[in-house]
Design a protein around this motif. Structure first.
Motif, PDB file in Angstrom:
ATOM      1  N   SER A 116       8.598  46.749  17.566  1.00  0.00           N
ATOM      2  CA  SER A 116       8.905  45.916  16.261  1.00  0.00           C
ATOM      3  C   SER A 116       9.696  46.747  15.326  1.00  0.00           C
ATOM      4  CB  SER A 116       7.716  45.065  16.020  1.00  0.00           C
ATOM      5  OG  SER A 116       6.703  46.037  15.675  1.00  0.00           O
ATOM      6  N   ASN A 117       9.202  48.164  15.266  1.00  0.00           N
ATOM      7  CA  ASN A 117       9.906  49.129  14.234  1.00  0.00           C
ATOM      8  C   ASN A 117      10.495  50.291  14.777  1.00  0.00           C
ATOM      9  OD1 ASN A 117       8.554  47.485  11.979  1.00  0.00           O
ATOM     10  ND2 ASN A 117       6.658  47.919  13.149  1.00  0.00           N
ATOM     11  N   SER A 118      11.259  50.152  15.462  1.00  0.00           N
ATOM     12  CA  SER A 118      12.178  51.066  16.417  1.00  0.00           C
ATOM     13  C   SER A 118      12.454  52.226  15.512  1.00  0.00           C
ATOM     14  CB  SER A 118      13.143  50.523  17.086  1.00  0.00           C
ATOM     15  OG  SER A 118      13.588  51.433  18.011  1.00  0.00           O
ATOM     16  N   GLU A 119      13.268  51.796  14.359  1.00  0.00           N
ATOM     17  CA  GLU A 119      13.635  53.045  13.548  1.00  0.00           C
ATOM     18  C   GLU A 119      12.679  53.585  12.385  1.00  0.00           C
ATOM     19  OE1 GLU A 119      16.638  53.988  14.126  1.00  0.00           O
ATOM     20  OE2 GLU A 119      16.571  52.618  16.005  1.00  0.00           O
ATOM     21  N   ALA A 120      11.614  52.914  12.290  1.00  0.00           N
ATOM     22  CA  ALA A 120      10.533  53.529  11.330  1.00  0.00           C
ATOM     23  C   ALA A 120      10.242  54.960  11.834  1.00  0.00           C
ATOM     24  CB  ALA A 120       9.355  52.653  11.237  1.00  0.00           C
ATOM     25  N   THR A 121      10.035  55.820  10.790  1.00  0.00           N
ATOM     26  CA  THR A 121       9.662  57.131  11.138  1.00  0.00           C
ATOM     27  C   THR A 121       8.286  57.293  11.735  1.00  0.00           C
ATOM     28  OG1 THR A 121      10.913  58.075   9.388  1.00  0.00           O
ATOM     29  CG2 THR A 121       9.468  59.474  10.279  1.00  0.00           C
ATOM     30  N   ALA A 122       8.193  57.839  12.875  1.00  0.00           N
ATOM     31  CA  ALA A 122       6.687  57.720  13.530  1.00  0.00           C
ATOM     32  C   ALA A 122       6.163  59.261  13.016  1.00  0.00           C
ATOM     33  CB  ALA A 122       6.931  57.721  14.875  1.00  0.00           C
ATOM     34  N   ALA A 123       7.001  60.274  12.984  1.00  0.00           N
ATOM     35  CA  ALA A 123       6.452  61.360  12.432  1.00  0.00           C
ATOM     36  C   ALA A 123       7.440  62.194  11.917  1.00  0.00           C
ATOM     37  CB  ALA A 123       5.737  62.278  13.806  1.00  0.00           C
ATOM     38  N   ILE A 124       6.967  63.431  11.085  1.00  0.00           N
ATOM     39  CA  ILE A 124       7.702  64.616  10.678  1.00  0.00           C
ATOM     40  C   ILE A 124       7.162  65.727  10.833  1.00  0.00           C
ATOM     41  CG2 ILE A 124       9.070  63.032   9.132  1.00  0.00           C
ATOM     42  CD1 ILE A 124       7.069  63.953   6.790  1.00  0.00           C
ATOM     43  N   PHE A 125       7.891  66.846  11.142  1.00  0.00           N
ATOM     44  CA  PHE A 125       7.553  68.135  11.049  1.00  0.00           C
ATOM     45  C   PHE A 125       8.644  68.962  10.555  1.00  0.00           C
ATOM     46  CE2 PHE A 125       7.291  72.167  13.351  1.00  0.00           C
ATOM     47  CZ  PHE A 125       6.127  72.595  13.148  1.00  0.00           C
ATOM     48  N   GLU A 126       8.378  69.703   9.552  1.00  0.00           N
ATOM     49  CA  GLU A 126       9.263  70.283   8.679  1.00  0.00           C
ATOM     50  C   GLU A 126      10.364  69.632   8.288  1.00  0.00           C
ATOM     51  OE1 GLU A 126       9.386  74.125  10.897  1.00  0.00           O
ATOM     52  OE2 GLU A 126       8.208  75.075   9.352  1.00  0.00           O
ATOM     53  N   ASP A 127      11.842  70.185   8.947  1.00  0.00           N
ATOM     54  CA  ASP A 127      13.067  69.244   8.685  1.00  0.00           C
ATOM     55  C   ASP A 127      12.911  68.455   9.787  1.00  0.00           C
ATOM     56  OD1 ASP A 127      13.460  71.093  10.302  1.00  0.00           O
ATOM     57  OD2 ASP A 127      15.214  71.796   9.390  1.00  0.00           O
ATOM     58  N   GLN A 128      12.184  68.041  10.786  1.00  0.00           N
ATOM     59  CA  GLN A 128      12.290  67.217  11.723  1.00  0.00           C
ATOM     60  C   GLN A 128      11.639  65.789  11.800  1.00  0.00           C
ATOM     61  OE1 GLN A 128      11.383  69.132  15.783  1.00  0.00           O
ATOM     62  NE2 GLN A 128      11.344  71.222  14.650  1.00  0.00           N
ATOM     63  N   ARG A 129      12.271  64.776  12.060  1.00  0.00           N
ATOM     64  CA  ARG A 129      12.072  63.511  12.080  1.00  0.00           C
ATOM     65  C   ARG A 129      12.181  63.021  13.511  1.00  0.00           C
ATOM     66  NH1 ARG A 129      14.739  58.975  11.871  1.00  0.00           N
ATOM     67  NH2 ARG A 129      13.700  57.158  10.972  1.00  0.00           N
ATOM     68  N   ILE A 130      11.240  61.963  13.842  1.00  0.00           N
ATOM     69  CA  ILE A 130      11.282  61.029  15.041  1.00  0.00           C
ATOM     70  C   ILE A 130      11.002  59.670  14.595  1.00  0.00           C
ATOM     71  CG2 ILE A 130       8.954  61.899  16.059  1.00  0.00           C
ATOM     72  CD1 ILE A 130      10.380  61.747  18.761  1.00  0.00           C
ATOM     73  N   SER A 131      11.550  58.830  15.152  1.00  0.00           N
ATOM     74  CA  SER A 131      11.472  57.418  14.954  1.00  0.00           C
ATOM     75  C   SER A 131      10.386  56.949  16.070  1.00  0.00           C
ATOM     76  CB  SER A 131      12.702  56.560  14.920  1.00  0.00           C
ATOM     77  OG  SER A 131      13.068  56.593  16.300  1.00  0.00           O
ATOM     78  N   TYR A 132       9.921  55.706  15.749  1.00  0.00           N
ATOM     79  CA  TYR A 132       8.908  55.114  16.852  1.00  0.00           C
ATOM     80  C   TYR A 132       9.724  55.045  18.160  1.00  0.00           C
ATOM     81  CZ  TYR A 132       4.810  54.626  14.253  1.00  0.00           C
ATOM     82  OH  TYR A 132       3.566  54.797  13.506  1.00  0.00           O
ATOM     83  N   GLY A 133      10.807  54.484  17.789  1.00  0.00           N
ATOM     84  CA  GLY A 133      11.763  54.144  19.262  1.00  0.00           C
ATOM     85  C   GLY A 133      11.994  55.243  20.088  1.00  0.00           C
ATOM     86  N   GLU A 134      12.463  56.613  19.336  1.00  0.00           N
ATOM     87  CA  GLU A 134      12.952  57.755  20.059  1.00  0.00           C
ATOM     88  C   GLU A 134      11.429  58.475  20.592  1.00  0.00           C
ATOM     89  OE1 GLU A 134      15.090  60.858  21.555  1.00  0.00           O
ATOM     90  OE2 GLU A 134      15.515  59.100  20.873  1.00  0.00           O
TER      91      GLU A 134
END
Length: 930
Positions: A494-512
């Motif tokens: 339902s929120n594929s593009e929402a940010t699931a986690a960040i680490f320093e300058d890295q970001r990953i979405s729920y979908g990825e």
């Protein structure tokens, strides 16, 4: 005593005459002790004796005043004061002076106001101190409420009187008033001796060594006696203030008669049965087998002493062994023997006994006992005044010489009395519950004296329903086949593009994140990972940590966190004990692992191969009853043990977080805890359930202090979970996005709440690993008291039980047992330990319901919150999320900038200790009499 009779000769020889026609005599042992106590706490009303009968009818005031004056004349002790002579207190016997009864007329007030004002003046008079250096130490006040209604307020200092003396005075007042009212002379015979004769004789008798055998008995009987640790509302002050309150008690005629008959059948007295019952109550309240109870005795074992007013009373210590869970009947036999033996050795003054035994010096406690009990006949039964109806009235204030004094009177076939308590230690409501529990346990004894004392009831139906049922109404329903990674998959859909986690300058979405975790899951499945298969997870802080963890869960496996910074021996033990089939790791982290036989999958070096797997959600059938992870405890109390945590526990944690913490899709949760601590999955689940963002960081950014404050600010953290020591090390400054703070892992000091709770929600959490991270919570708003650990979370039940696993009353310390869906399956490969700590729930109708025995000492507060009091095994360790302070320090030492970080935590911890009141070492002193 088998010795020479008391005579006046010794006193005459010992007396010294002063120029003012006064006589000086030595004090008795009891008087000497009271005099010294008075020097330590001058002006204290603790040893005032006050009697306040209501007199209805026509009072002959002249006869009344003359009767009291004659009593004072007859008894020299009533015109005695005390002075210091050659470094020792002495009795100063002055000529008797006319006694004037003070009269205060309250008739001008309305009826209701008269009663209120009378009560106020009675209380004021009862608490007005005496000056021992000036006599008389007797005051008489008459409150006039009407033409035919008065209240007599008769107050004496204990140094010149005792309970028996009060009865002597009332009998003589009755006799004299009747005679003087009719115009007759006093019919009372002259006294052959005075109290001073007894005081001199007692000292001479003790010098002769007449009590050596009795003293030997007491030394043996009281050697190593335990200090009674009553559950109090407040910490014990450094010095006992004697401030007290009282709570009434009444036992019916039927119950009293049943107890009397039980006593007779056992060859005991009613007093012995009441002592046994009260010691059984104290045993249940304190969970101690060694119970010492003080009790006063008249100490008038010669006929010459029976008609004297004075301070003769002695105090006996009845020490009883309640071990072995005896029946009440068996306990009564023990108490009978203890009491009979004590009476045989009653001649040793309590003060002499204290001198011989040399108990620890403590101005906050009475020596040798902290609780007393006395049973007497109704003292007002001795007051019979012709033409007057005499009833009792009691002032609303009192003092207490020990922690708790129980005074019982046989009145009209029943028992009435009071629990007089130290208001420094107890609230009135606490003692009211104790009084109620005493009545309940007495009824249980009367109904079945063969019951073990552990089985005697303490709770009425209302309180039992409240603590066992009402405070555990925490139903939490969710689909049996819905696990935490399923909730994550819903968010990814339902929120594929929402940010699931960040680490320093890295970001990953729920979908990825979902796609990568799926690829790891398919890879693991091909290596035999499925439901309840354990997979080692050894990963540094990174986005790969989440990919690996979710991948294991999606494959149906259970992860076993392996901290790469742990000693090789510990890592080797966990790998071998868990029998992990596969290890999911990174190249750098794997370098710290010892040799093993597991199949290794590298999330970095093998990613090219992993990436060829399907990105679809695996079709693995698992339910909430399957394992989610295995956390190995620190092993500080022995060999590390792996707690087997099922998905339903993790799922209930997620549901409780969502309900309590107001989580939203815009929530940003800091991932502070190391993966080796189960607080880490608490943080991960918190973000996933809400569809929020988990913020990971390198260890140096998480050091408590400015670095962590900067991280909270720059990452716009809304929810953070920290140990109190870490929070205390952070500068209190503007963090506009921070909405919710939860602390756990250590006892939270009260002063930490106020600065951090302003315009935020502040929660104190508690939970052992074996109950899936989290079991109770308390929302804190101010720093008026140390935060409790609160109430159970949804899906959890808590019980406070004694050593026999019986529920304890509100306010009484017990061991915390936890039930509900969050309980671990047990310990991996440790069936005996599992059976010891996970027991059947006796309060549930479900046969498979269990309880976890935490080993933590807690008690219920009246509002239903739990207060944490420490460990049963007396370890310093404080249970929370198992994030113990020493473990955090150990973790920080293994990372960069270690000295600064550890120093900050130590500084915060030491700061708290400086806020605690110091307990000075003080010379011994306490009340020696009742």
């Amino acid at each position: 005593m088998d010795t020479k009779p008391v005579s006046t000769n010794s006193a005459l020889v010992a007396a010294e005459t002063t120029p003012d026609n006064m006589f000086l005599f030595p004090t008795s042992f009891a008087q000497q002790r009271l005099w010294f106590l008075n020097q330590l706490t001058p002006g204290s009303p603790a040893y005032n004796i006050s009697l306040t009968p209501r007199l209805k009818g026509v009072l002959d005031f002249v006869a009344f005043e003359r009767s009291l004056e004659e009593i004072v004349r007859r008894h020299e002790i009533l015109h005695t004061s005390f002075a210091l002579e050659n470094g020792q207190p002495v009795q100063v016997v002055a000529p008797a002076r006319p006694l004037k009864v003070a009269v205060q007329d309250l008739r001008r007030l309305s009826e209701s106001d008269r009663e209120k004002e009378a009560l106020r003046r009675m209380t004021e008079e009862a608490l007005r101190p005496f000056d021992l250096s000036r006599g008389p130490l007797l005051r008489v006040l008459l409150l006039q409420l009407g033409a035919e209604e008065h209240i007599l307020v008769l107050t004496m200092h204990h140094i010149v009187s005792d309970g028996w003396s009060v009865q002597v005075m009332l009998r003589e007042l009755s006799t004299l008033y009747g005679a003087f009212r009719e115009g007759r002379p006093s019919p009372l015979p002259s006294l052959s001796i005075q109290y001073a004769d007894f005081a001199v004789w007692q000292r001479d008798w003790l010098k002769d060594g007449a009590v050596s055998d009795q003293l030997g008995y007491w030394k043996k009987q009281l050697l190593g006696a335990a200090t009674l640790e009553l559950p109090t509302n407040r910490a014990r002050p450094a010095v006992h203030s004697f401030r007290g309150g009282w709570q009434a008690l009444e036992l019916s005629r039927e119950l009293t008669e049943a107890l009397r008959q039980l006593s007779q059948r056992e060859g005991a007295t009613l007093f012995m049965s009441l002592v046994a019952a009260f010691q059984a109550l104290l045993h249940r309240y304190c969970q101690q087998d060694d119970i010492s109870l003080g009790t006063p005795i008249a100490n008038r074992n010669r006929v010459e002493l029976e008609g004297l007013i004075g301070f003769f009373a002695n105090t006996l210590v009845l020490r009883t062994d309640l071990s072995g869970d005896p029946s009440f009947r068996a306990l009564l036999r023990r108490v009978r023997k203890v009491t009979v033996d004590a009476y045989k050795s009653q001649d040793v003054p309590f003060e002499r006994l204290v001198e011989e035994l040399q108990p620890d010096r403590d101005l906050s406690r009475n020596p040798l006992f902290q609780v007393s009990l006395a049973l007497q006949s109704d003292p007002l039964g001795e007051l019979v005044l012709p033409g007057l109806v005499v009833t009792s009235v009691w002032p609303q204030a009192s003092t207490t010489k020990v922690d708790l004094e129980v005074y019982l009177f046989e009145v009209f076939g029943g028992i009435q009395g009071w629990f007089v308590y130290s208001s420094d230690l107890f609230d009135r409501e606490t003692i009211a519950r104790m009084v109620r529990a005493f009545g309940i346990i007495l009824k249980g004894i009367a109904a079945d004296p063969e019951r073990p004392i552990s089985e005697l009831p303490l709770l009425d139906d209302t309180e039992r329903q409240e603590i066992l049922v009402q405070w555990n109404e925490t139903a939490c329903e969710f689909p049996e086949d819905q696990c935490i990674h399923h909730l994550f998959e819903l968010q990814a859909r339902s929120n594929s593009e929402a940010t699931a986690a960040i680490f320093e300058d890295q970001r990953i979405s729920y979908g990825e994140l979902n796609r990568r975790a799926n690829q790891v899951a398919h890879c693991l499945s091909q290596r035999g990972v499925g439901p309840d298969v354990l997979v080692g997870l050894c990963v540094e802080r990174s986005l790969e940590l989440l990919v690996g963890l979710l991948g294991i869960l999606k494959a149906g496996g259970a992860y076993v966190p392996l901290d790469p910074s742990y000693p090789p021996e510990r890592l080797s033990f966990m790998i071998d004990d868990s029998n992990a089939r596969v290890l999911l790791t990174q190249r750098q982290a794997a370098a710290s692992l010892p040799s093993h036989n597991a199949d290794v999958v590298y999330l970095d070096a093998d990613w090219e191969s992993i990436a060829k797997q399907s990105v679809d959600n695996p079709d693995v059938r698992i339910t909430s009853r399957n394992l989610a992870y295995v956390i190995y405890t620190s092993g500080s109390t022995g060999t590390p043990k792996g707690a087997l945590i099922e998905h339903r526990g993790l799922r209930s944690v997620a549901e409780a977080q969502f309900r309590i913490f107001n989580l939203q899709p815009d929530s940003r949760v800091l991932q502070f805890a190391s993966l080796s601590f189960d607080a880490s999955i608490f943080e991960i689940v918190m973000a996933i359930r809400a569809g929020g963002t988990l913020c990971l960081a390198r260890p140096e950014s998480l050091l408590p202090g400015p670095a962590l404050a900067e991280l909270l600010r720059t990452r716009a953290i809304t929810h953070v979970t920290l140990p109190p020591s870490a929070l205390a090390a952070i500068p209190v400054e503007d963090l506009p996005t921070l909405r919710t703070i939860t602390v756990a892992g250590e006892a939270c000091p009260a002063e930490l709440v106020a600065p951090w709770a302003k315009q935020r929600r502040f929660f104190n959490l508690y939970g052992p690993t074996e109950a899936t991270i989290w079991a109770t919570f308390a929302e804190c708003f101010d720093s008026s008291r140390r935060p409790p650990i609160g109430r159970p979370i949804p899906g959890t039940q808590v019980y406070v039980l004694d050593q026999h696993r019986k529920p304890v009353p509100i306010g009484v310390t017990g061991e915390l047992y936890i039930g509900g869906m969050g309980l671990a399956r047990g310990y991996h490969n440790r069936p005996e330990l599992t059976a010891e700590h996970f027991i059947r729930n006796p309060f549930s109708h479900h046969l498979d319901a269990r309880l976890y025995k935490t080993g933590d000492r807690v008690r219920y507060l009246p509002d239903g919150n739990l207060e944490f009091l420490g460990r049963l095994d007396h370890q310093v360790k404080v249970r929370g999320f198992r994030i113990e302070l020493r473990e955090i320090e150990e973790w920080l030492r293994r990372h960069s900038d270690v000295r600064r970080g550890s120093a900050r935590i130590r500084q915060a911890r030491n700061g708290w200790s400086r806020t605690l009141p110091a307990i000075p070492t003080l010379p011994w002193s306490s009340s020696a009499v009742i």
